[in-house]
Design a protein around this motif. Structure first.
Motif, short mmCIF file in Angstrom:
data_model
loop_
_atom_site.label_atom_id
_atom_site.label_comp_id
_atom_site.label_asym_id
_atom_site.label_seq_id
_atom_site.Cartn_x
_atom_site.Cartn_y
_atom_site.Cartn_z
N LEU A 86 -14.07 6.62 0.43
CA LEU A 86 -13.62 6.42 1.80
C LEU A 86 -12.19 6.92 2.03
O LEU A 86 -11.74 6.98 3.17
N GLY A 87 -11.47 7.26 0.97
CA GLY A 87 -10.12 7.79 1.13
C GLY A 87 -9.14 6.76 1.66
O GLY A 87 -8.28 7.08 2.51
N LEU A 88 -9.21 5.56 1.16
CA LEU A 88 -8.35 4.47 1.64
C LEU A 88 -7.00 4.47 0.94
O LEU A 88 -6.80 5.17 -0.06
N ARG A 89 -6.08 3.63 1.45
CA ARG A 89 -4.79 3.46 0.79
C ARG A 89 -4.88 2.45 -0.35
O ARG A 89 -3.88 2.23 -1.04
N ILE A 90 -6.03 1.83 -0.52
CA ILE A 90 -6.30 1.11 -1.76
C ILE A 90 -7.40 1.89 -2.48
O ILE A 90 -8.37 2.34 -1.88
N THR A 91 -7.20 2.09 -3.76
CA THR A 91 -8.21 2.73 -4.58
C THR A 91 -8.48 1.83 -5.77
O THR A 91 -7.67 0.97 -6.13
N LEU A 115 0.83 -1.20 0.00
CA LEU A 115 0.00 0.00 0.00
C LEU A 115 0.87 1.25 0.00
O LEU A 115 1.98 1.24 0.53
N PRO A 116 0.41 2.37 -0.55
CA PRO A 116 -0.87 2.54 -1.25
C PRO A 116 -0.86 1.80 -2.57
O PRO A 116 0.21 1.57 -3.17
N ARG A 117 -2.04 1.47 -3.04
CA ARG A 117 -2.14 0.61 -4.21
C ARG A 117 -3.42 0.90 -4.99
O ARG A 117 -4.47 1.12 -4.39
N VAL A 118 -3.29 0.88 -6.30
CA VAL A 118 -4.44 1.03 -7.18
C VAL A 118 -4.81 -0.37 -7.70
O VAL A 118 -3.95 -1.07 -8.24
N ILE A 119 -6.06 -0.74 -7.51
CA ILE A 119 -6.55 -2.04 -7.98
C ILE A 119 -7.44 -1.78 -9.19
O ILE A 119 -8.45 -1.08 -9.09
N TYR A 174 -7.27 -0.50 5.82
CA TYR A 174 -6.74 0.14 4.62
C TYR A 174 -6.68 1.66 4.66
O TYR A 174 -6.33 2.28 3.65
N LYS A 175 -6.94 2.29 5.82
CA LYS A 175 -6.86 3.75 5.87
C LYS A 175 -5.41 4.20 5.99
O LYS A 175 -4.66 3.63 6.79
#
Length: 278
Positions: A131-136, A102-106, A277-278
């Motif tokens: 939600l502003g997560l570290r996964i988007t 992370l952070p990561r784009v899926i 994941y935040k």
């Protein structure tokens, strides 16, 4: 709570709702699945992982348990040494494996499904990204296959229930599960699927892909009705997420069975997703 449906919705309910439906444009996309018997040794492996073998069946890519969770051969052979939860209430739970790096784009792709499924994927992506997560999440470019590919299958009701969709858990290397399978049978969503309903099911299945188990895994009867059924702690993990409640959570997006409508993140779900994941 009433027996309201399914990631497994009761066939009787749908037969009443969609009795006037004609043929679905979805039903000719993919031929019905072929079910095969599962060997005794494989059933023992599934049971050893803590999952119920009731209604377990062999499908493409592995074994479908709990009506919407796909266990791969890797899951069966990859035992975990992480702590498992043996006694549960109704908190949110994660698997041992979660998404890493992370952070990561899926990226997410949609293969051979009607436009409404594609639109529902976009709605699901917006819900998670808000939600502003570290996964988007984002749509894969052009015809490229995404980290998660949404595909169809065609399977009618069985045993009074119908599977709406299925997915698996993250890999031991920290990648999200790579496929969500959505039922194109007209008994699942009718001949004119509702966008928000599809988005809610996709949101739930993505939850599995990134490591969430069912909120009511310790007693599926809470959302599915019928006799009490504990899905098991499982060596793939049923780890309680701190800060989530130990009382019933009737609107969680990760309940085992759908209420047949639009169900997105409630406040406890946000706590759970943020914790990971935040």
């Amino acid at each position: 709570m009433k027996n309201l449906n399914s990631l497994t919705l009761t066939a009787l309910f749908f037969s009443l709702i969609f009795i006037t439906s004609c043929k679905s444009n979805n039903t000719d996309l993919i031929t019905p699945e072929t079910k095969t018997e599962i060997s005794a040794s494989t059933l023992s492996q599934i049971k050893a992982l803590g999952f119920s073998v009731t209604s377990a069946r062999k499908v493409e890519g592995g074994y479908l348990v709990e009506n919407d969770i796909l266990l791969t051969e890797e899951n069966l052979s990859d035992a975990s040494s992480s702590p498992n939860l043996n006694i549960a209430e109704t908190e949110q739970y994660r698997t041992t494996n979660v998404v890493k790096s992370l952070p990561r784009v899926i990226t997410v792709s949609v293969t051979n499904l009607p436009q409404v499924y594609s639109d529902a994927v976009n709605t699901m992506i917006s819900r998670y990204n808000s939600l502003g997560l570290r996964i988007t999440f984002q749509r894969a470019s052009g015809s490229a296959k995404g980290s998660i590919d949404v595909v169809g299958f065609n399977e009618g009701p069985s045993g009074g229930y119908i599977t709406l969709g299925s997915a698996g858990f993250p890999t031991s290397s920290g990648n999200p599960f790579n496929q969500i399978r959505m039922n194109t049978n007209s008994a699942a969503y009718g001949s004119n699927p509702n966008l928000l309903y599809l988005a809610s099911v996709l949101q739930h299945e993505v939850g599995h892909c990134i490591g969430f188990r069912h909120t009511d895994y310790m007693n599926r009867a809470y959302s599915c009705g019928g006799a009490a059924s504990n899905e098991g702690a499982s060596n793939v993990g049923a780890v309680r997420i701190p800060g989530t409640p130990s009382t019933a959570d009737a609107e969680s997006f990760m309940l085992a069975c759908s209420n047949g409508g639009n169900r997105t993140f409630n406040s406890n779900d946000v706590i759970a997703v943020n914790y990971l994941y935040k």
